[in-house]
Scaffold this active site. Structure first.
Site, short mmCIF file in Angstrom:
data_model
loop_
_atom_site.label_atom_id
_atom_site.label_comp_id
_atom_site.label_asym_id
_atom_site.label_seq_id
_atom_site.Cartn_x
_atom_site.Cartn_y
_atom_site.Cartn_z
N HIS A 1 -5.43 8.83 -9.69
CA HIS A 1 -4.79 8.06 -8.61
C HIS A 1 -5.85 7.67 -7.58
O HIS A 1 -5.88 8.19 -6.46
CB HIS A 1 -3.73 9.00 -8.00
CG HIS A 1 -2.78 8.42 -7.02
ND1 HIS A 1 -3.16 7.64 -5.95
CD2 HIS A 1 -1.44 8.54 -6.92
CE1 HIS A 1 -2.09 7.32 -5.24
NE2 HIS A 1 -1.03 7.85 -5.81
N GLU B 1 -4.62 2.89 -9.96
CA GLU B 1 -4.47 4.17 -10.65
C GLU B 1 -4.48 3.94 -12.16
O GLU B 1 -3.65 3.19 -12.68
CB GLU B 1 -3.17 4.82 -10.20
CG GLU B 1 -3.05 4.89 -8.69
CD GLU B 1 -1.64 5.23 -8.21
OE1 GLU B 1 -0.94 5.97 -8.91
OE2 GLU B 1 -1.25 4.73 -7.14
C1 BG6 Z 1 1.94 6.04 -6.15
C2 BG6 Z 1 3.39 5.79 -6.37
O1 BG6 Z 1 1.34 6.32 -7.36
O2 BG6 Z 1 1.76 7.17 -5.29
C3 BG6 Z 1 4.09 5.60 -5.03
O3 BG6 Z 1 3.56 4.65 -7.20
C4 BG6 Z 1 3.84 6.80 -4.14
O4 BG6 Z 1 5.48 5.41 -5.24
C5 BG6 Z 1 2.34 7.00 -4.01
O5 BG6 Z 1 4.43 6.58 -2.87
C6 BG6 Z 1 1.93 8.21 -3.16
O6 BG6 Z 1 2.52 9.37 -3.64
P1 BG6 Z 1 2.32 10.76 -2.93
O7 BG6 Z 1 3.20 11.73 -3.67
O8 BG6 Z 1 0.86 11.11 -3.06
O9 BG6 Z 1 2.71 10.56 -1.49
#
Ligand code: BG6
Length: 278
Positions: A149, A249
Site C-alpha cells: 500500500h 497500491e
Molecule cells: C485504501 C482503501 O487501500 O486504504 C481505502 O482503498 C482506505 O478505502 C485506505 O480508506 C486507507 O485505509 P486505512 O485502513 O489504512 O485507513
C-alpha cells in the site's frame, strides 16, 4: 549498515544505510517508512502513530491476508500483518545495496486459521524492490487478497498525472460502480479505485520526479487519496496532508485473489524507480 533503533516509547525499527540509499523499516508490520536516495521518496504523515497495534500512516503498509474489508472475511480492514511484529531473518550488505528479509511468525488468526509462512524481502539500492511471499504450509488450500500500500510523496496532488491505467476497468469504491479509465489519471477529488487486469508498469509524472512502478504477479492496482473531507475525519493525517501523497497500491484484489494450494507459494513483487528531474 543495518542498525536496530528504538523510539523513546520502545517502538523498534531497522535503519539501513549504504552508499546509494537509506531506509527505515518498522518491525511492526515490516513497514518501510523511509526510503531516501537524493530525496525522501515515500510520504509519511507528520502526525503518524509509531506505536503498538497502529499502522503508520504512510510508507508502505503490508495489507495481508486481506486487502480492504471484503464481504467474505471478518478480518479487520487490510488484515493483521501490518499490526504484528515481524523479525529480521536474513540480511546481506553490499556497498550499493542492502537486502533484508523479515518474517511474520504469527500468521494465524481466529478468522484466518491456516499454517503458512510469510516473508518480505526488501532490496534497498538505486531502486526499491519488495517481494512479499506467502507459502502454504497447511494441508488445506486458502485464499488471500493483499497489497503493498505505497504512499508516494508528490509535490502537489493536483499537478501530477498517472499513466499506465488507460483503458483499464476499475471498481470505484466511492459509489460501488464499475467504470473504465479513459485517459491518463489526474486527481481533483477523493479517489478510491481498484483497477483490474492491469499491466505491469504504472508511472507517476510529477514536476520534479518521474516514478515508475513495476508489478509482478499482480493484476490489481488501487489508487487512493482521501482528499479534503475524509482527511478531516482521520486523526493521523493533518488537514493539508492529502496534498502531498498518492497511494498507488500493487495488489491482488477482487477477482485477482490468490488461491494457494497446499505447499505452494505466491510472491507479489514490486520494483520502484524514482528518477529526479533536475
Ligand atoms: C485504501 C482503501 O487501500 O486504504 C481505502 O482503498 C482506505 O478505502 C485506505 O480508506 C486507507 O485505509 P486505512 O485502513 O489504512 O485507513
Amino acid at each position: 549498515m543495518v542498525e536496530v533503533k528504538r523510539l523513546p516509547n520502545g517502538f523498534e525499527y531497522l535503519e539501513v544505510t549504504n552508499n546509494i540509499a537509506s531506509a527505515k523499516i518498522a518491525l511492526q508490520g515490516a513497514h518501510i517508512f523511509s526510503y531516501k536516495t537524493d530525496l525522501e521518496n515515500l510520504w509519511v504523515s507528520s502526525i503518524a502513530n509509531y506505536e503498538d497495534g497502529k499502522a503508520i500512516r504512510g510508507g508502505i503498509p503490508i495489507c495481508w491476508p486481506v486487502f480492504g474489508k471484503p464481504v467474505y472475511s471478518q478480518l479487520n480492514q487490510h488484515g493483521f500483518a501490518r499490526n504484528r511484529m515481524w523479525e529480521l531473518v536474513n540480511s546481506k550488505e553490499e556497498d550499493d545495496m542492502t537486502i533484508l528479509t523479515l518474517r511474520l511468525r504469527d500468521t494465524r488468526d481466529e478468522h484466518f486459521d491456516y499454517k503458512c509462512e510469510l516473508n518480505v524481502t526488501f532490496n534497498i539500492g538505486n531502486e526499491l524492490e519488495i517481494e512479499l511471499t506467502t507459502k502454504n504450509l497447511d494441508s488445506r488450500a486458502f485464499k488471500i487478497t493483499q497489497a503493498l500500500h505505497t504512499y508516494f510523496a508528490v509535490s502537489n496532488i493536483s499537478e501530477i498525472s498517472i499513466t499506465g491505467l488507460e483503458n483499464k476497468p476499475y471498481f470505484d469504491q466511492r459509489d460501488a460502480a464499475h467504470k473504465i479509465q479513459k485517459s491518463a489519471l489526474t486527481i481533483d477529488a477523493e479517489v478510491d479505485r481498484i483497477y483490474q487486469n492491469t499491466d505491469n508498469t504504472i508511472t507517476i509524472h510529477d514536476s520534479n520526479k518521474t516514478t515508475s512502478i513495476t508489478n509482478l504477479n499482480s493484476k490489481s492496482v488501487i489508487v487512493w487519496n482521501p482528499w479534503i473531507d475524509k482527511s478531516l475525519n482521520m486523526d493521523d493525517l493533518n488537514n493539508e496532508g492529502y496534498k502531498n501523497f498518492i497511494c498507488i497500491e500493487s495488489a491482488n484484489a477482487l477477482d485477482d485473489f490468490v488461491l494457494l494450494q497446499s505447499a505452494k507459494s505466491h510472491s507479489l513483487k514490486i520494483k520502484i524507480d524514482f528518477i529526479n528531474i533536475v
